[in-house]
Motif scaffolding. Structure first.
Motif, mmCIF file in Angstrom:
data_model
loop_
_atom_site.group_PDB
_atom_site.id
_atom_site.type_symbol
_atom_site.label_atom_id
_atom_site.label_comp_id
_atom_site.label_asym_id
_atom_site.label_seq_id
_atom_site.Cartn_x
_atom_site.Cartn_y
_atom_site.Cartn_z
ATOM 1 N N GLY A 1 -112.857 27.494 12.897
ATOM 2 C CA GLY A 1 -113.392 27.043 11.623
ATOM 3 C C GLY A 1 -112.615 25.904 11.005
ATOM 4 N N GLY A 2 -111.728 25.267 11.783
ATOM 5 C CA GLY A 2 -110.924 24.166 11.273
ATOM 6 C C GLY A 2 -109.604 24.595 10.667
ATOM 7 N N PHE A 3 -109.351 25.900 10.590
ATOM 8 C CA PHE A 3 -108.120 26.378 9.961
ATOM 9 C C PHE A 3 -106.932 26.260 10.916
ATOM 10 N N PRO A 4 -105.781 25.800 10.416
ATOM 11 C CA PRO A 4 -104.600 25.638 11.280
ATOM 12 C C PRO A 4 -104.145 26.975 11.846
ATOM 13 N N GLN A 5 -103.533 26.910 13.019
ATOM 14 C CA GLN A 5 -103.023 28.108 13.669
ATOM 15 C C GLN A 5 -101.502 28.085 13.655
ATOM 16 N N GLY A 6 -100.908 29.032 12.967
ATOM 17 C CA GLY A 6 -99.458 29.104 12.829
ATOM 18 C C GLY A 6 -99.100 29.813 11.544
ATOM 19 N N ALA A 7 -97.816 29.846 11.253
ATOM 20 C CA ALA A 7 -97.332 30.484 10.031
ATOM 21 C C ALA A 7 -96.985 29.433 8.989
ATOM 22 N N ASP A 8 -97.274 29.738 7.729
ATOM 23 C CA ASP A 8 -96.961 28.824 6.636
ATOM 24 C C ASP A 8 -95.450 28.727 6.446
ATOM 25 N N GLY A 9 -94.972 27.570 5.974
ATOM 26 C CA GLY A 9 -93.545 27.431 5.713
ATOM 27 C C GLY A 9 -93.126 25.974 5.605
ATOM 28 N N GLY A 10 -91.825 25.763 5.695
ATOM 29 C CA GLY A 10 -91.259 24.431 5.554
ATOM 30 C C GLY A 10 -90.896 23.823 6.894
#
Length: 371
Positions: free
Chosen positions: A240-249
Motif C-alpha cells: 500500500g506504499g507504506f515503508p517497511q521497517g521500524a520508526d526512529g532516528g
C-alpha cells in the motif's frame, strides 16, 4: 503565441515554389525526377532537420521542458540530483546438516531469476544458517517478500541448496524518471535557500530513492524534534506504499532509538542536512482504511466501471490523504464525477473522513457497489 513550426510538407511546397519563382530561364514547371526537383526535396528535408534541432534546443533551454542530462544539469544548479536505482537487501536462511557455513560472496538465485550475493558469512544455529544478502542488480523488482524461495548457485558443503527469504528485502528502487525529477527541480527553483523549513525536510526526504511523498510534524516527538512521515508508493506498492521497517532516528543519532529498513535510509539521508540541533524521527503513517459503498449505479454497475471507480478513489487518497488529515465529501464526488457515469451515489461515508489519531492516514478500504 507559440511559434508554428513548418511541417515537412509545407517546406517541400515552399522549396518548389521558390525554384519556380526564382527567375531561372526556361523553368516553368518541375518534373518529379528532375535535378531541380530532387534538390528542392533535399533542401526541404535539411531545413526540417534544422527546425527540429532548434525546437529541441528550446526545450533544453528551460527546466520545465528539459530532458535527460540537460534536466540533470538544471537540477544540479539547485543541488537536486536524479535518484539512482538501488538494490534491495535482506536475509536468507537455509537448513544445514552440520555446522555448515555459507561464506561471504556466495551467489544465490531467487524467484523471478533475481541474482543475490552474500555480504557476510552466515551464522548457524539450531540446524539453520542465516546470511545477509544484497541483490546484484538494481530496481524495485529486487525487493523480495519474506518467504520467497531461493537456491544456491553452486553447492556448499553441509547446506541444503534451497532456502527462503527470512527478512524481506528492502531498499530497491528504479531510477527516477524525467517526470519525477522535473517536479523536484521545479519545486527547488520555486523555493528559496535551505533553512530547515518544513519544505526543506520534505525535499530531503523525497530526494531518497523510492520515497514519493513526505510530511512534517514539527515537535512531534517533543521539544526540538521533527517527525517526518514517508510513503514509497511504487517501491512498496504491494504494502500500500507504506515503508517497511521500524520508526526512529539516524544511525548516528544518540538521542533516539535508531530506525530500521526504509525509515533508517531516510533518517540517515536527512541527518547530514538538518539543522544541527534538530532531532529528526522518520516514521511510517498508520493506515486508516475507509470503506466505500457506492450505490445507485443502475446500468453503470459493470466490472469495468467498478474498476474505474476503485482506481479513482485510490488516486484521490494518494493526492489528498495525509497523516492527521481530513478529506471532505466533495473530493470523492469530484473524483467519481470525472468518470462520466450517468448516475451514481455514495451511500457511505456520508461525512468528512477524519484521521482518528496522530499519524493516522486515511486509505482506501473495501468498496461495495449497488445498482
Amino acid at each position: 503565441m507559440p511559434y508554428a513550426r513548418p511541417t515537412l510538407t509545407e517546406l517541400k511546397q515552399q522549396a518548389l515554389q521558390d525554384v519556380q519563382n526564382g527567375g531561372i530561364p526556361g523553368v516553368t514547371r518541375l518534373l518529379r525526377f528532375s535535378v531541380l526537383y530532387v534538390l528542392a526535396m533535399v533542401l526541404a528535408g535539411l531545413s526540417h532537420l534544422h527546425y527540429g534541432f532548434l525546437d529541441w534546443i528550446s526545450k533544453q533551454a528551460v527546466p520545465w521542458t528539459a530532458t535527460g542530462e540537460y534536466l540533470e544539469a538544471w537540477g544540479a544548479l539547485k543541488g537536486v540530483v536524479r535518484k539512482a536505482a538501488t538494490s534491495g537487501s535482506g536475509a536468507l536462511s537455509f537448513s544445514v546438516s552440520s555446522d555448515g557455513i555459507i561464506p561471504s560472496g556466495t551467489e544465490f538465485q531467487a524467484s523471478g531469476n533475481i541474482a543475490l550475493i552474500a555480504t557476510a558469512d552466515s551464522v548457524t544455529s539450531g540446524g539453520t544458517t542465516t546470511i545477509q544478502c544484497a541483490a546484484v542488480a538494481t530496481g524495485a523488482a529486487t525487493n523480495l517478500a519474506a518467504g520467497t524461495s531461493v537456491v544456491l548457485s553452486s553447492p556448499v558443503a553441509g547446506v541444503q541448496t534451497s532456502g527462503i527469504v527470512t527478512t524481506a528485502f528492502s531498499g530497491g528502487s528504479d531510477q527516477e524518471t524525467d517526470s519525477e525529477l522535473r517536479t523536484r527541480v521545479l519545486t527547488a527553483f520555486e523555493e528559496g535557500g535551505e533553512n530547515g523549513s518544513s519544505a526543506d525536510y520534505i525535499r530531503w526526504a523525497t530526494a531518497v530513492s523510492g520515497v514519493t511523498r513526505a510530511w512534517v510534524n514539527p515537535l512531534g516527538a517533543g521539544a526540538g524534534s521533527v517527525v517526518v512521515y514517508i510513503m514509497l508508493d511504487s517501491v512498496r506498492a504491494s504494502q500500500g506504499g507504506f515503508p517497511q521497517g521500524a520508526d526512529g532516528g539516524a544511525t548516528q543519532e544518540k538521542r533516539y532509538l535508531p530506525a530500521t529498513g526504509d525509515q533508517l535510509v531516510v533518517a540517515n539521508a536527512i541527518y547530514g542536512q538538518r539543522p544541527v540541533t534538530a532531532l529528526v524521527v522518520v516514521v511510517s503513517p498508520v493506515a486508516q482504511p475507509i470503506d466505500f459503498d457506492v450505490g445507485d449505479l443502475g446500468d453503470n454497475n459493470t466490472t469495468a466501471n467498478q474498476s474505474a471507480i476503485k482506481a479513482a478513489l485510490a488516486d484521490m487518497f494518494v493526492r489528498l490523504s495525509e497523516p492527521g488529515g481530513t478529506i471532505y465529501p466533495n473530493a470523492w464526488s469530484e473524483a467519481l464525477g470525472a468518470l462520466g457515469l450517468s448516475q451514481f451515489g455514495v451511500v457511505s461515508p456520508s461525512s468528512a473522513i477524519v484521521a482518528t489519531g496522530v499519524g493516522y492516514m486515511p486509505t482506501l478500504g473495501n468498496v461495495t457497489f449497488g445498482s
